[in-house]
Design an enzyme around this catalytic site. Structure first.
Site, PDB file in Angstrom:
ATOM      1  N   ARG A 101      -0.404  -8.333   3.790  1.00 27.91           N
ATOM      2  CA  ARG A 101       0.033  -6.953   3.941  1.00 27.91           C
ATOM      3  C   ARG A 101       1.470  -6.806   4.522  1.00 27.91           C
ATOM      4  O   ARG A 101       1.346  -7.143   5.762  1.00 27.91           O
ATOM      5  CB  ARG A 101      -0.979  -5.955   4.461  1.00 27.91           C
ATOM      6  CG  ARG A 101      -0.186  -4.648   4.610  1.00 27.91           C
ATOM      7  CD  ARG A 101      -1.425  -3.630   5.230  1.00 27.91           C
ATOM      8  NE  ARG A 101      -1.986  -3.300   3.925  1.00 27.91           N
ATOM      9  CZ  ARG A 101      -2.663  -2.023   3.863  1.00 27.91           C
ATOM     10  NH1 ARG A 101      -2.663  -1.110   4.799  1.00 27.91           N
ATOM     11  NH2 ARG A 101      -3.266  -1.528   2.469  1.00 27.91           N
ATOM     12  N   ASP A 218      -0.563  10.504  -2.854  1.00 25.05           N
ATOM     13  CA  ASP A 218      -0.475   9.324  -1.750  1.00 25.05           C
ATOM     14  C   ASP A 218       0.296  10.272  -0.692  1.00 25.05           C
ATOM     15  O   ASP A 218       1.042  11.269  -1.076  1.00 25.05           O
ATOM     16  CB  ASP A 218       0.083   8.146  -2.214  1.00 25.05           C
ATOM     17  CG  ASP A 218       0.224   7.064  -1.460  1.00 25.05           C
ATOM     18  OD1 ASP A 218      -0.577   7.041  -0.371  1.00 25.05           O
ATOM     19  OD2 ASP A 218       1.186   6.239  -1.410  1.00 25.05           O
ATOM     20  N   CYS A 257      -5.435   7.243  -2.150  1.00 25.45           N
ATOM     21  CA  CYS A 257      -5.951   6.123  -1.752  1.00 25.45           C
ATOM     22  C   CYS A 257      -6.238   6.033  -0.507  1.00 25.45           C
ATOM     23  O   CYS A 257      -6.895   5.111   0.042  1.00 25.45           O
ATOM     24  CB  CYS A 257      -4.729   5.088  -2.212  1.00 25.45           C
ATOM     25  SG  CYS A 257      -3.034   5.601  -1.284  1.00 25.45           S
ATOM     26  N   ARG A 285     -12.808  -0.552  -3.500  1.00 26.35           N
ATOM     27  CA  ARG A 285     -11.935  -1.404  -2.897  1.00 26.35           C
ATOM     28  C   ARG A 285     -12.567  -2.666  -2.651  1.00 26.35           C
ATOM     29  O   ARG A 285     -12.291  -3.925  -3.137  1.00 26.35           O
ATOM     30  CB  ARG A 285     -11.346  -1.082  -1.477  1.00 26.35           C
ATOM     31  CG  ARG A 285     -10.207   0.142  -1.342  1.00 26.35           C
ATOM     32  CD  ARG A 285      -9.081  -0.267  -2.448  1.00 26.35           C
ATOM     33  NE  ARG A 285      -8.299  -1.413  -1.946  1.00 26.35           N
ATOM     34  CZ  ARG A 285      -7.542  -1.281  -1.256  1.00 26.35           C
ATOM     35  NH1 ARG A 285      -7.114  -0.017  -0.307  1.00 26.35           N
ATOM     36  NH2 ARG A 285      -6.783  -2.292  -0.637  1.00 26.35           N
TER      37      ARG A 285
END
Ligand code: CP
Ligand code: NVA
Length: 298
Positions: A101, A218, A257, A285
């Site tokens: 990430r 989002d 999300c 997820r």
């Protein structure tokens, strides 16, 4: 498929196959589940914060028989400026896969190229592919899929989430409408390269919500954009609130999300009304990423 770097590089068959696998892994979750990561150690290299992504990958790797190592970039030499290609060449000789990430998409693709090990994009400024799999799985479960459905994304029109969604819409062929202020619309060059007539943009949030079966949003300010708080002033008409969702199809679902900023992109009322779906999306997820790990471990 050696790595998962973006939705852009996939196609309908590979997306659907991963979703099928995620459904099976979810239905059969338990101690007797498959253990293709036995004897493997996967590194999680994170330059940005995370709750869902980190926990779901750590749990998923363990359930698949492997072990994981969380490396915050602040704690490894990457944070002091060691190049990603050197980090990749070291880790590639020691661990079996990496989940990254960070900010630049190029860092994830460079890591994959230099390490030679399976590499998963756990969110960059460009894409959030793992999240899209969880979202699609939730849509399959809640409304039976996307054929003849209208999916709206109302909020930041050109974020990692919208970009990944655009590619998913192109490959899967569903009607996908983005609504955001003009200044935050997907750029013309992006829409041109996408070349998907089923993906459209409007600055009219009500038009996007009208008849939609899925309304997705989002945060307005993504990680790394914290100095752009002036953005928020333009987004009030794009908040998911009861008045806006009244225009959606009667059996619509709402997705986020997470993490959510209540009373900004979504009201407390809408979030709580759709909490069952939104937290199922968060749980997914785990199942979706286990499918990705199984695929890459082969
Ligand atoms: N949705 C998502 O990626 O959440 P985290 O930032 O908590 O990982
Ligand atoms: N667009 C958001 C997604 C968070 C999961 C961000 O990048 O911060």
């Amino acid at each position: 498929m050696k790595s998962l770097l973006s939705i852009q590089e996939l196609d309908a068959a590979s997306i659907n196959a991963l979703l099928d696998s995620a459904e099976v892994l979810k239905a059969t979750r338990g101690p007797s589940g498959p253990k293709p990561l036995t004897g493997q150690c996967w590194a999680l290299i994170f330059t940005k914060s995370s709750t869902r992504t980190r926990v779901s990958f750590e749990v998923g790797i363990r359930e698949l028989g492997g072990s994981s190592m969380f490396l915050s970039s602040a704690d490894i030499q990457l944070g002091r400026g060691e190049p990603i290609k050197d980090t990749a060449r070291v880790l590639g000789r020691m661990v079996h896969g990496a989940i990254i990430r960070t900010f630049a998409q190029k860092d994830v693709s460079d890591f994959a190229a230099y390490s030679g090990i399976p590499t998963i994009n756990a969110l960059t400024d460009d894409e959030h592919p793992c999240q899209i799999f969880a979202d699609l799985l939730t849509i399959r479960e809640k409304i039976g899929g996307w054929d003849s459905k209208k999916i709206a994304f109302i909020g930041d029109g050109f974020s990692n989430m919208t970009r990944s969604w655009c590619w998913a819409a192109k490959y899967l062929g569903f009607k996908f409408v983005i609504a955001s202020p003009e200044a935050y619309a997907p750029p013309a060059e992006f829409l041109q390269s996408l070349d998907a007539p089923n993906v459209t943009f409007t600055s009219d949030a009500v038009a996007a919500a009208k008849g939609a079966h899925v309304i997705n949003t989002d945060v307005w300010i993504s990680m790394g954009q914290e100095d752009q708080s002036e953005k928020e002033a333009h987004f009030a008409p794009y908040q998911l609130n009861d008045a806006l969702l009244a225009h959606a199809a009667t059996d619509h679902i709402a997705l986020h999300c997470l993490p959510a900023y209540r009373e900004k992109e979504i009201t407390e009322s809408v979030l709580e009304k759709h909490a069952d779906t939104i937290f199922q999306q968060a749980e997914n997820r785990l199942h979706a990423q286990k499918a990705i790990l199984v695929k890459l471990a082969q």
